[in-house]
Design a protein around this motif. Sequence first.
Motif, short mmCIF file in Angstrom:
data_model
loop_
_atom_site.label_atom_id
_atom_site.label_comp_id
_atom_site.label_asym_id
_atom_site.label_seq_id
_atom_site.Cartn_x
_atom_site.Cartn_y
_atom_site.Cartn_z
N ALA A 25 0.83 -1.20 0.00
CA ALA A 25 0.00 0.00 0.00
C ALA A 25 0.87 1.26 0.00
CB ALA A 25 -0.94 -0.01 1.21
N GLU A 26 1.93 1.24 0.77
CA GLU A 26 2.83 2.41 0.83
C GLU A 26 3.59 2.58 -0.48
OE1 GLU A 26 4.19 5.86 2.41
OE2 GLU A 26 2.61 4.57 3.21
N LEU A 27 4.01 1.49 -1.09
CA LEU A 27 4.65 1.58 -2.42
C LEU A 27 3.71 2.24 -3.42
CD1 LEU A 27 6.60 -1.79 -2.84
CD2 LEU A 27 7.56 0.50 -3.05
N ALA A 28 2.43 1.89 -3.34
CA ALA A 28 1.44 2.51 -4.24
C ALA A 28 1.37 4.01 -4.00
CB ALA A 28 0.07 1.86 -4.03
N ASP A 34 1.79 -0.76 -9.16
CA ASP A 34 1.73 -1.99 -9.94
C ASP A 34 2.69 -3.07 -9.43
OD1 ASP A 34 4.07 -0.69 -10.64
OD2 ASP A 34 3.75 -0.81 -12.79
N VAL A 35 3.24 -2.89 -8.25
CA VAL A 35 4.20 -3.84 -7.69
C VAL A 35 3.49 -4.80 -6.76
CG1 VAL A 35 6.28 -4.10 -6.28
CG2 VAL A 35 6.11 -2.21 -7.88
N GLU A 109 13.17 0.91 2.48
CA GLU A 109 12.91 2.06 3.36
C GLU A 109 11.55 1.93 4.02
OE1 GLU A 109 13.38 5.47 0.83
OE2 GLU A 109 15.52 5.08 0.53
N ILE A 110 10.57 1.49 3.27
CA ILE A 110 9.22 1.32 3.82
C ILE A 110 9.23 0.25 4.91
CG2 ILE A 110 6.91 0.44 3.25
CD1 ILE A 110 7.27 1.94 0.51
N PHE A 111 9.90 -0.86 4.67
CA PHE A 111 9.97 -1.90 5.70
C PHE A 111 10.68 -1.39 6.95
CE2 PHE A 111 8.87 -5.14 2.45
CZ PHE A 111 7.86 -5.77 3.16
N ASP A 112 11.70 -0.57 6.79
CA ASP A 112 12.36 0.02 7.96
C ASP A 112 11.37 0.89 8.74
OD1 ASP A 112 14.77 -1.22 7.40
OD2 ASP A 112 15.67 0.55 6.46
#
Length: 157
Positions: A25-28, A34-35, A109-112
């Motif tokens: 969701a954050e990647l979006a 589209d990942v 970065e998001i996972f961190d």
Amino acid sequence: MSRSGADLALSLLGGFRVMVDAAIAELARHGFDDVRPVHDFAMRAITAGADNASELGRRLSISKQSAARTIAVLQERGYVSTEPDPRDARRKRLQVTDLGLQVLRTGEEIFDHLREQWADRIGATELETLERHLGELVGTQPVRFDTPGWLAKGESH
């Protein structure tokens, strides 16, 4: 109340799922709508040396046809490209593009950040304790999704 081993396995899987869903969701929100998790696994396998559909299929424990479809999607989206193999001009090698590497870095970065959120919820010390215990139980090396056959152990293909 004592819980079963199956409950523990499902809780661990649930933790993985919660983090991955939040990361997707954050990647979006960062423009990468589209990942999907399989794309991350595939790009990591490609950066680790899976430079063709057969090798990608082996590393992800999927068929060569499924690997080829995943590659086609990644190429269409600009995350993976092919280049001539310097050892064999008839052969093309897969490589992750700069855009694909950007997706991987952004995901890390998001996972961190998600880890920091978990530390805020349960306390940094508790999270470090959980990580230490998991390290003792599953080893210090993270599970690698690009290890040949990790999903299909014991199955015949």
